[in-house]
Design a protein around this motif. Structure first.
Motif, PDB file in Angstrom:
ATOM      1  N   GLN A   1       9.375   4.149   1.006  1.00 52.02           N
ATOM      2  CA  GLN A   1       8.482   3.062   1.212  1.00 52.02           C
ATOM      3  C   GLN A   1       9.084   1.669   1.116  1.00 52.02           C
TER       4      GLN A   1
ATOM      5  N   ARG B   1       2.248   1.856  -3.346  1.00 50.05           N
ATOM      6  CA  ARG B   1       1.342   2.197  -4.601  1.00 50.05           C
ATOM      7  C   ARG B   1       0.855   3.753  -4.219  1.00 50.05           C
ATOM      8  N   ALA B   2       0.861   3.909  -3.044  1.00 48.07           N
ATOM      9  CA  ALA B   2       0.438   5.445  -2.586  1.00 48.07           C
ATOM     10  C   ALA B   2       1.598   6.365  -3.206  1.00 48.07           C
ATOM     11  N   SER B   3       2.828   6.183  -2.931  1.00 45.36           N
ATOM     12  CA  SER B   3       3.973   6.701  -3.181  1.00 45.36           C
ATOM     13  C   SER B   3       3.906   6.876  -4.956  1.00 45.36           C
TER      14      SER B   3
ATOM     15  N   ALA C   1       1.520   6.639  -6.801  1.00 46.05           N
ATOM     16  CA  ALA C   1       0.294   7.405  -7.323  1.00 46.05           C
ATOM     17  C   ALA C   1       0.572   8.714  -7.292  1.00 46.05           C
ATOM     18  N   ALA C   2       1.018   9.132  -6.205  1.00 51.68           N
ATOM     19  CA  ALA C   2       1.361  10.547  -5.672  1.00 51.68           C
ATOM     20  C   ALA C   2       2.627  11.186  -6.591  1.00 51.68           C
ATOM     21  N   GLY C   3       3.320  10.153  -7.370  1.00 50.81           N
ATOM     22  CA  GLY C   3       4.529  10.441  -8.210  1.00 50.81           C
ATOM     23  C   GLY C   3       5.751  11.122  -7.231  1.00 50.81           C
ATOM     24  N   GLN C   4       5.655  10.481  -6.157  1.00 52.37           N
ATOM     25  CA  GLN C   4       6.947  10.361  -5.207  1.00 52.37           C
ATOM     26  C   GLN C   4       7.871   9.483  -5.356  1.00 52.37           C
TER      27      GLN C   4
ATOM     28  N   ARG D   1       0.719  -1.314   0.098  1.00 62.25           N
ATOM     29  CA  ARG D   1      -0.049  -0.134  -0.063  1.00 62.25           C
ATOM     30  C   ARG D   1       0.919   1.274   0.093  1.00 62.25           C
TER      31      ARG D   1
END
Length: 180
Positions: A74, A62-64, A66-69, A59
């Motif tokens: 992570q 995927r969050a990083s 999706a945020a383009g980071q 998770r």
């Protein structure tokens, strides 16, 4: 093959001997049944945490993304958590203790920083930037160094470097072209 890999079999043998010695010591102190129950409980907890840490790492990745980071933070946190849970799941009191320590936040931060440093040493600067983002580089200000005089070229003169701020070192950040 790396030189350090030749010690892996010896390290594994020493780990097994240490696990057995600690198990026998705990078995004598608490009783054989209690020692077996302790190992079983630690392994069961490790299996539960292995699933939780794996999902948490996925998770976060995927969050990083999706945020383009950069996902490196992570990923390293997930690797340390998975390693801790895996060590806890492996039957053994010493490995369980080490695994449990890797799940404690301050120890986890230290391990994560170590994994990041090791990764940055082994990959190119560009890959490290993609994984962990731009790095801040500090340089010391010193006396300007005289520029080397090029040998005279009879036909074409090479392009001279641009000297900024009188040749003094400046503090800055390395940012990959096209990324902000």
């Amino acid at each position: 093959m790396r030189r350090g890999l030749r010690f892996v079999p010896l390290a594994l043998l020493l780990a097994v001997v240490l696990e057995l010695a600690v198990f026998v010591g705990v078995g004598r102190a608490l009783g054989f049944g209690a020692a077996v129950l302790l190992v079983f409980a630690a392994s069961l907890l490790g299996l539960v945490l292995l699933r939780r840490e794996g999902m948490r790492a996925w998770r976060g990745f995927r969050a990083s993304a999706a945020a383009g980071q950069p996902p490196g933070g992570q990923v390293t946190d997930g690797l340390v958590g998975l390693a801790g849970a895996l060590l806890l799941a492996v039957p053994g009191l010493v490995s369980g203790l080490v695994g449990l320590l890797l799940l404690v936040p301050p120890v986890r931060r230290l391990a994560r920083a170590g994994v990041r440093r090791a990764t940055e040493r082994r990959v190119s600067s560009m890959v490290a930037g993609d994984l962990f983002g731009p790095r801040t580089v500090r340089v010391r200000q010193g006396a300007p160094q005289p520029a080397p005089q090029p040998a005279p070229q009879p036909t074409s003169q090479p392009e001279q470097p641009v000297v900024v701020d009188g040749g003094r070192a400046i503090e800055g950040e390395i940012v990959e072209p096209g990324r902000h």
